[in-house]
Design a protein around this motif. Sequence first.
Motif, PDB file in Angstrom:
ATOM      1  N   CYS A 175      63.351  92.251 125.357  1.00  0.00           N
ATOM      2  CA  CYS A 175      64.571  93.085 125.349  1.00  0.00           C
ATOM      3  C   CYS A 175      65.499  92.708 124.189  1.00  0.00           C
ATOM      4  N   GLY A 176      66.468  93.581 123.930  1.00  0.00           N
ATOM      5  CA  GLY A 176      67.484  93.308 122.902  1.00  0.00           C
ATOM      6  C   GLY A 176      66.987  93.687 121.527  1.00  0.00           C
ATOM      7  N   GLY A 177      67.436  92.951 120.501  1.00  0.00           N
ATOM      8  CA  GLY A 177      67.002  93.227 119.131  1.00  0.00           C
ATOM      9  C   GLY A 177      65.737  92.445 118.806  1.00  0.00           C
ATOM     10  N   LEU A 178      65.145  92.762 117.668  1.00  0.00           N
ATOM     11  CA  LEU A 178      63.933  92.033 117.256  1.00  0.00           C
ATOM     12  C   LEU A 178      64.261  90.597 116.887  1.00  0.00           C
ATOM     13  N   SER A 240      64.285  97.186 123.315  1.00  0.00           N
ATOM     14  CA  SER A 240      65.337  98.210 123.411  1.00  0.00           C
ATOM     15  C   SER A 240      66.603  97.570 123.937  1.00  0.00           C
ATOM     16  N   ARG A 241      67.703  98.254 123.704  1.00  0.00           N
ATOM     17  CA  ARG A 241      68.978  97.844 124.302  1.00  0.00           C
ATOM     18  C   ARG A 241      69.320  98.842 125.408  1.00  0.00           C
ATOM     19  N   GLY A 242      70.148  98.403 126.333  1.00  0.00           N
ATOM     20  CA  GLY A 242      70.614  99.287 127.406  1.00  0.00           C
ATOM     21  C   GLY A 242      69.578  99.473 128.507  1.00  0.00           C
ATOM     22  N   PRO A 293      64.348  82.316 125.776  1.00  0.00           N
ATOM     23  CA  PRO A 293      65.503  82.732 124.976  1.00  0.00           C
ATOM     24  C   PRO A 293      65.099  83.187 123.582  1.00  0.00           C
ATOM     25  N   LYS A 294      65.544  84.374 123.221  1.00  0.00           N
ATOM     26  CA  LYS A 294      65.219  84.967 121.926  1.00  0.00           C
ATOM     27  C   LYS A 294      66.483  85.416 121.238  1.00  0.00           C
ATOM     28  N   THR A 295      66.836  84.858 120.108  1.00  0.00           N
ATOM     29  CA  THR A 295      67.892  85.442 119.292  1.00  0.00           C
ATOM     30  C   THR A 295      67.943  84.753 117.943  1.00  0.00           C
ATOM     31  N   ILE A 296      67.945  85.554 116.875  1.00  0.00           N
ATOM     32  CA  ILE A 296      68.059  84.943 115.546  1.00  0.00           C
ATOM     33  C   ILE A 296      69.446  84.333 115.382  1.00  0.00           C
ATOM     34  N   ASP A 297      70.422  84.804 116.188  1.00  0.00           N
ATOM     35  CA  ASP A 297      71.793  84.298 116.038  1.00  0.00           C
ATOM     36  C   ASP A 297      71.931  82.849 116.496  1.00  0.00           C
ATOM     37  N   ASN A 298      70.965  82.343 117.254  1.00  0.00           N
ATOM     38  CA  ASN A 298      70.980  80.953 117.745  1.00  0.00           C
ATOM     39  C   ASN A 298      72.210  80.683 118.609  1.00  0.00           C
ATOM     40  N   LEU A 339      75.286  88.331 106.240  1.00  0.00           N
ATOM     41  CA  LEU A 339      74.134  87.989 107.078  1.00  0.00           C
ATOM     42  C   LEU A 339      74.440  88.283 108.540  1.00  0.00           C
ATOM     43  N   MET A 340      73.395  88.417 109.348  1.00  0.00           N
ATOM     44  CA  MET A 340      73.597  88.700 110.774  1.00  0.00           C
ATOM     45  C   MET A 340      74.265  87.527 111.484  1.00  0.00           C
ATOM     46  N   GLY A 341      74.816  87.825 112.623  1.00  0.00           N
ATOM     47  CA  GLY A 341      75.528  86.818 113.407  1.00  0.00           C
ATOM     48  C   GLY A 341      76.725  87.493 114.025  1.00  0.00           C
ATOM     49  N   ARG A 342      76.500  88.056 115.215  1.00  0.00           N
ATOM     50  CA  ARG A 342      77.516  88.892 115.847  1.00  0.00           C
ATOM     51  C   ARG A 342      78.760  88.075 116.211  1.00  0.00           C
ATOM     52  N   SER A 343      78.549  86.955 116.897  1.00  0.00           N
ATOM     53  CA  SER A 343      79.691  86.155 117.323  1.00  0.00           C
ATOM     54  C   SER A 343      79.662  84.756 116.732  1.00  0.00           C
ATOM     55  N   ALA A 395      79.297  86.052 107.476  1.00  0.00           N
ATOM     56  CA  ALA A 395      78.609  86.486 108.699  1.00  0.00           C
ATOM     57  C   ALA A 395      79.177  87.825 109.145  1.00  0.00           C
ATOM     58  N   GLU A 396      78.325  88.668 109.719  1.00  0.00           N
ATOM     59  CA  GLU A 396      78.775  90.022 110.090  1.00  0.00           C
ATOM     60  C   GLU A 396      79.934  90.017 111.085  1.00  0.00           C
ATOM     61  N   GLY A 397      80.019  88.958 111.904  1.00  0.00           N
ATOM     62  CA  GLY A 397      81.082  88.917 112.917  1.00  0.00           C
ATOM     63  C   GLY A 397      82.361  88.264 112.411  1.00  0.00           C
ATOM     64  N   THR A 409      80.895 100.380 121.784  1.00  0.00           N
ATOM     65  CA  THR A 409      79.854  99.410 122.140  1.00  0.00           C
ATOM     66  C   THR A 409      78.481 100.044 121.943  1.00  0.00           C
ATOM     67  N   ASP A 410      77.455  99.196 121.831  1.00  0.00           N
ATOM     68  CA  ASP A 410      76.099  99.728 121.776  1.00  0.00           C
ATOM     69  C   ASP A 410      75.598  99.958 123.202  1.00  0.00           C
ATOM     70  N   ALA A 411      74.333 100.375 123.318  1.00  0.00           N
ATOM     71  CA  ALA A 411      73.802 100.739 124.642  1.00  0.00           C
ATOM     72  C   ALA A 411      73.827  99.572 125.628  1.00  0.00           C
ATOM     73  N   THR A 447      70.469  92.662 106.176  1.00  0.00           N
ATOM     74  CA  THR A 447      70.396  92.913 107.618  1.00  0.00           C
ATOM     75  C   THR A 447      69.025  92.765 108.272  1.00  0.00           C
ATOM     76  N   TYR A 448      68.288  93.864 108.446  1.00  0.00           N
ATOM     77  CA  TYR A 448      67.073  93.825 109.272  1.00  0.00           C
ATOM     78  C   TYR A 448      65.924  93.081 108.592  1.00  0.00           C
ATOM     79  N   MET A 449      66.068  92.821 107.274  1.00  0.00           N
ATOM     80  CA  MET A 449      64.998  92.076 106.593  1.00  0.00           C
ATOM     81  C   MET A 449      64.921  90.633 107.101  1.00  0.00           C
ATOM     82  N   LEU A 450      66.006  90.188 107.742  1.00  0.00           N
ATOM     83  CA  LEU A 450      66.028  88.813 108.260  1.00  0.00           C
ATOM     84  C   LEU A 450      65.202  88.650 109.524  1.00  0.00           C
ATOM     85  N   ARG A 451      65.080  89.734 110.290  1.00  0.00           N
ATOM     86  CA  ARG A 451      64.469  89.546 111.603  1.00  0.00           C
ATOM     87  C   ARG A 451      63.175  90.338 111.809  1.00  0.00           C
ATOM     88  N   ALA A 452      62.846  91.211 110.836  1.00  0.00           N
ATOM     89  CA  ALA A 452      61.626  92.010 111.013  1.00  0.00           C
ATOM     90  C   ALA A 452      60.424  91.316 110.385  1.00  0.00           C
TER      91      ALA A 452
HETATM   92  O1  FBP Z   1      71.151  96.854 115.152  1.00  0.00           O
HETATM   93  P1  FBP Z   1      70.838  96.131 116.404  1.00  0.00           P
HETATM   94  O2  FBP Z   1      69.450  96.258 116.835  1.00  0.00           O
HETATM   95  O3  FBP Z   1      71.807  96.441 117.484  1.00  0.00           O
HETATM   96  O4  FBP Z   1      70.985  94.584 116.083  1.00  0.00           O
HETATM   97  C1  FBP Z   1      72.086  93.974 115.496  1.00  0.00           C
HETATM   98  C2  FBP Z   1      72.338  92.629 116.118  1.00  0.00           C
HETATM   99  O5  FBP Z   1      71.157  91.937 116.413  1.00  0.00           O
HETATM  100  C3  FBP Z   1      71.299  90.553 116.163  1.00  0.00           C
HETATM  101  O6  FBP Z   1      70.467  90.206 115.103  1.00  0.00           O
HETATM  102  C4  FBP Z   1      70.903  89.708 117.329  1.00  0.00           C
HETATM  103  O7  FBP Z   1      71.348  90.264 118.488  1.00  0.00           O
HETATM  104  P2  FBP Z   1      70.564  90.041 119.845  1.00  0.00           P
HETATM  105  O8  FBP Z   1      70.457  88.561 120.008  1.00  0.00           O
HETATM  106  O9  FBP Z   1      71.428  90.682 120.857  1.00  0.00           O
HETATM  107  O10 FBP Z   1      69.222  90.676 119.715  1.00  0.00           O
HETATM  108  C5  FBP Z   1      72.768  90.397 115.761  1.00  0.00           C
HETATM  109  O11 FBP Z   1      72.940  89.416 114.800  1.00  0.00           O
HETATM  110  C6  FBP Z   1      73.116  91.745 115.246  1.00  0.00           C
HETATM  111  O12 FBP Z   1      74.473  92.018 115.379  1.00  0.00           O
END
Ligand code: FBP
Length: 525
Positions: A175-178, A240-242, A293-298, A339-343, A395-397, A409-411, A447-452
Amino acid sequence: MAVAPMDCGAGSISLGHKVLCRFGVPNSSRLRWVGYDRKQRTDQLIARAVSVDRTQLDFSNPDWKTQFQEDFDKRFSLPHLTDVIDVEPRPTTFSLKSRAPLENANGTMQGSWNGYVNDDDRALLKVIKFASPTSAGADCIDPDCSWVEQWVHRAGPRKQIYFEPQYVKAGIVSCGGLCPGLNDVIRQIVLTLEKYGVKNIVGIQHGFRGFFEDHLSEVPLSRHVVQNINLAGGSFLGVSRGGANISDIVDSIQARRLDMLFVLGGNGTHAGANAIHDECRKRKLQVSIVCVPKTIDNDILLMDKTFGFDTAVEAAQRAINSAYIEAHSAFHGIGLVKLMGRSSGFITMHASLSSGQVDICLIPEVPFTVDGPNGVLRHLEHLIETKGFALVCVAEGAGQEYFQKSNATDASGNMVLSDIGVHLQQKIKSHFKDIGVHSDVKYIDPTYMLRAVRANASDAILCTVLGQNAVHGAFAGFSGITTGVCNTHNVYLPIPEVIKSTRFIDPNSRMWHRCLTSTGQPDFH
Ligand SMILES: O=P(O)(O)OC[C@H]1O[C@](O)(COP(=O)(O)O)[C@@H](O)[C@@H]1O
Ligand SMILES: Nc1ncnc2c1ncn2[C@@H]1O[C@H](COP(=O)(O)OP(=O)(O)O)[C@@H](O)[C@H]1O
Ligand SMILES: [Mg+2]
């Protein structure tokens, strides 16, 4: 490193010269100090990032440590199927000695060494004895920063299991992002289940949605099917999200007759998995829910690092290096990488440290000013004057306080962030124009080149360990748990303990200080 007093928005509390910020999950009772006054530094450091509600403890009571430890042991005890249903253990079918029978004729195990983890094995959660609350990165319970042992459960295969493998149906969902390494984890879960003797393994497609969207059918999984999936990035099962309707998901688990569910995801997914576990308990189902636990954000609490993070940091190097080359080659070049990193700023901090070329590293945990005598722009002027070019990594956040709050908000309910990269790019360009100094700003958003991408070698090993331990946890009869690495040791943790808040970079930690030493940046306030 001083952190500017700040307004952390709704939920922050102003106490004279201090600001107490509420971070993490909504309605969380856990508070974290981020603003501070030097006079109050000690108090603040004690209150920061402490994994216990200090108001519940009376430190004048000589027994407070015992009380704390009893409470800690309760919080970190692992929920087990036998807490709510009657189920008898049986000898494991997971044999480490493939050529020797595991049991004697009388049913007892052979030899004294067996390579299994004892249920009473523990690993230490905290390994530093801080002499003072003002020590770098100190994480104290009481004002004296006393040493208190905090033990968590060791992960791995047990001698006794709570399922008959030949009748088990196991499901896997991501679940969630890649995140790099998802396929490695899926593959290891399948291989380990087969090692126990499980024959019925299915993948649920596209996260929690796969439980109730009719056109998303179960994917049969076996060693043959997953053999090479780790050679590519992404998720073999989709993400997927949501779409997390807990009651519907548990109905679907019952209808599919799943005995085990392996849930791969971040904070949101863990919250969902825990709700599924609670609902299964309520219905007294013999179903083990185990997370990886899965998240590139650590950004998951208590863990050394999550899989995919290392790979993301490595992937970021290409973007940073390109920005460096562009900036270095241009006249008054300024490279800017988002770079990615929501929070949390872990990717940005580690990528900056790793690159060694970054002059300014900006993360969500450390507020900064852009304008003014101590702002980022003034420092950029200085860098252009002194070395002719500059490199910024954000960082994006970070810097979200510069934007009007939106409730979008997202889904999954995650806040949609404003684009700090584009904002900084525009600010830098117009600033240098205004002061009549030439600048050539090159902005890269990878962005997505970091996690795909596919997991690197160290993440692939981490995924292997986590995937195997998830299966051992389910067979051991635990449910509502997750598995991770604490101080280099593999452990099981109850889900609620890792989702109490997001994990943040501590601005007083040695690592952030090392980053500042490396970039040479001043305080931006
Ligand atoms: O565009 P998407 O799929 O919503 O993903 C963006 C988010 O995914 C992340 O890479 C990681 O988020 P998750 O841990 O929720 O998957 C965040 O850094 C970024 O904000
Ligand atoms: N508090 C929650 N309770 C139950 N399910 C949740 C919660 N937060 C998120 N989810 C669900 O978990 C899944 C993944 O969440 P998301 O935040 O997108 O990714 P991540 O798990 O990586 O944080 C989504 O299907 C989402 O609906
Ligand atoms: Mg999330």
